[in-house]
Design a protein around this motif. Structure first.
Motif, PDB file in Angstrom:
ATOM      1  N   SER A 170       0.818  -1.216   0.000  1.00 54.94           N
ATOM      2  CA  SER A 170       0.000   0.000   0.000  1.00 54.94           C
ATOM      3  C   SER A 170       0.847   1.261   0.000  1.00 54.94           C
ATOM      4  O   SER A 170       0.360   2.336  -0.326  1.00 54.94           O
ATOM      5  N   ARG A 171       2.097   1.138   0.332  1.00 56.04           N
ATOM      6  CA  ARG A 171       2.997   2.297   0.372  1.00 56.04           C
ATOM      7  C   ARG A 171       3.708   2.532  -0.962  1.00 56.04           C
ATOM      8  O   ARG A 171       4.445   3.495  -1.102  1.00 56.04           O
ATOM      9  N   MET A 172       3.494   1.622  -1.900  1.00 61.34           N
ATOM     10  CA  MET A 172       4.109   1.752  -3.226  1.00 61.34           C
ATOM     11  C   MET A 172       3.086   2.262  -4.222  1.00 61.34           C
ATOM     12  O   MET A 172       1.884   2.083  -4.035  1.00 61.34           O
ATOM     13  N   THR A 173       3.591   2.876  -5.277  1.00 61.68           N
ATOM     14  CA  THR A 173       2.687   3.270  -6.349  1.00 61.68           C
ATOM     15  C   THR A 173       2.263   2.020  -7.102  1.00 61.68           C
ATOM     16  O   THR A 173       2.886   0.957  -6.984  1.00 61.68           O
ATOM     17  N   GLU A 174       1.216   2.158  -7.890  1.00 62.55           N
ATOM     18  CA  GLU A 174       0.725   1.009  -8.652  1.00 62.55           C
ATOM     19  C   GLU A 174       1.807   0.416  -9.542  1.00 62.55           C
ATOM     20  O   GLU A 174       1.925  -0.798  -9.661  1.00 62.55           O
ATOM     21  N   SER A 175       2.627   1.260 -10.134  1.00 69.63           N
ATOM     22  CA  SER A 175       3.677   0.748 -11.029  1.00 69.63           C
ATOM     23  C   SER A 175       4.810   0.070 -10.262  1.00 69.63           C
ATOM     24  O   SER A 175       5.541  -0.736 -10.826  1.00 69.63           O
ATOM     25  N   GLU A 176       4.966   0.369  -8.994  1.00 67.62           N
ATOM     26  CA  GLU A 176       6.029  -0.229  -8.184  1.00 67.62           C
ATOM     27  C   GLU A 176       5.620  -1.560  -7.556  1.00 67.62           C
ATOM     28  O   GLU A 176       6.488  -2.391  -7.281  1.00 67.62           O
ATOM     29  N   ARG A 177       4.344  -1.747  -7.322  1.00 70.42           N
ATOM     30  CA  ARG A 177       3.849  -2.947  -6.640  1.00 70.42           C
ATOM     31  C   ARG A 177       3.949  -4.177  -7.524  1.00 70.42           C
ATOM     32  O   ARG A 177       3.802  -4.094  -8.740  1.00 70.42           O
ATOM     33  N   PRO A 178       4.149  -5.349  -6.887  1.00 73.78           N
ATOM     34  CA  PRO A 178       4.079  -6.593  -7.659  1.00 73.78           C
ATOM     35  C   PRO A 178       2.673  -6.744  -8.254  1.00 73.78           C
ATOM     36  O   PRO A 178       1.692  -6.327  -7.636  1.00 73.78           O
ATOM     37  N   ARG A 179       2.606  -7.333  -9.419  1.00 74.72           N
ATOM     38  CA  ARG A 179       1.308  -7.546 -10.069  1.00 74.72           C
ATOM     39  C   ARG A 179       0.440  -8.427  -9.180  1.00 74.72           C
ATOM     40  O   ARG A 179       0.891  -9.446  -8.658  1.00 74.72           O
ATOM     41  N   GLY A 180      -0.791  -8.034  -8.981  1.00 73.25           N
ATOM     42  CA  GLY A 180      -1.722  -8.804  -8.166  1.00 73.25           C
ATOM     43  C   GLY A 180      -1.486  -8.694  -6.671  1.00 73.25           C
ATOM     44  O   GLY A 180      -2.018  -9.489  -5.900  1.00 73.25           O
ATOM     45  N   ALA A 181      -0.696  -7.728  -6.250  1.00 71.09           N
ATOM     46  CA  ALA A 181      -0.345  -7.585  -4.839  1.00 71.09           C
ATOM     47  C   ALA A 181      -1.560  -7.260  -3.987  1.00 71.09           C
ATOM     48  O   ALA A 181      -2.448  -6.514  -4.396  1.00 71.09           O
ATOM     49  N   ALA A 182      -1.592  -7.834  -2.790  1.00 75.23           N
ATOM     50  CA  ALA A 182      -2.634  -7.509  -1.818  1.00 75.23           C
ATOM     51  C   ALA A 182      -2.419  -6.091  -1.314  1.00 75.23           C
ATOM     52  O   ALA A 182      -1.289  -5.611  -1.230  1.00 75.23           O
ATOM     53  N   LEU A 183      -3.519  -5.430  -1.000  1.00 76.42           N
ATOM     54  CA  LEU A 183      -3.460  -4.076  -0.456  1.00 76.42           C
ATOM     55  C   LEU A 183      -4.298  -4.003   0.809  1.00 76.42           C
ATOM     56  O   LEU A 183      -5.227  -4.790   0.996  1.00 76.42           O
ATOM     57  N   ILE A 184      -3.994  -3.037   1.648  1.00 79.88           N
ATOM     58  CA  ILE A 184      -4.793  -2.804   2.850  1.00 79.88           C
ATOM     59  C   ILE A 184      -6.114  -2.166   2.411  1.00 79.88           C
ATOM     60  O   ILE A 184      -6.138  -1.273   1.572  1.00 79.88           O
TER      61      ILE A 184
END
Length: 160
Positions: free
Chosen positions: A137-151
């Motif tokens: 949740s602290r990363m931008t969408e482009s930085e997050r792993p694909r399909g990553a869980a979010l708060i």
């Protein structure tokens, strides 16, 4: 910087191991919690006074800071003497060895912090997936792993 001090299985470059390692450590911590063996250091941290485990987190974090300062000073000494013709090769090797030892110590202390932090998370029922979601949740969408869980947005709290 220090040379790598680990050897991938088979001697070949391998995918990052941190996920599998954290999952295995998490499983051990959770199992020790369930087992209820009072002889277990982990169990005592999980069930004893909260101040005990929090003291360990703070102590280990301080040791990481000190080890990082030592590693930086050692690396600076190596950089300062690179190419120095007035220093023997043996003396330069001794500086490099000291720098490697400082990085080894930093790695050791960092592992202590992570272990004790995972114990605190387990104590409060925050599992690795929830912790990962917080980090994601602290990363931008482009930085997050694909399909990553979010708060869930209602649970995103930034400070008190």
């Amino acid at each position: 910087m220090s040379a790598k001090t680990y050897v991938p299985q088979g001697g070949q470059p391998a995918p990052l191991q941190i996920g599998a390692t954290l999952e295995a450590l998490w499983s051990v911590i959770a199992a020790r919690h369930r087992d209820g063996d009072e002889r277990s250091y982990t169990y005592r941290l999980l069930t004893g006074r909260i101040d005990g485990v929090l003291k360990k987190v703070m102590e280990e974090a301080g040791e990481v800071a000190l080890a990082a300062k030592d590693a930086e000073a050692s690396a600076a000494a190596v950089r300062a003497h690179e190419g120095a013709s007035s220093m023997s090769d043996a003396a330069k090797a001794a500086l490099a060895d000291a720098s490697d030892a400082a990085c080894d110590h930093l790695r050791y202390e960092a592992a202590d912090v992570v272990y004790h932090l995972l114990v605190v998370l387990e104590r409060f029922g925050i599992d690795l997936d929830e912790f990962a979601a917080e980090l994601n949740s602290r990363m931008t969408e482009s930085e997050r792993p694909r399909g990553a869980a979010l708060i869930v947005p209602d649970h995103v709290k930034r400070g008190k």
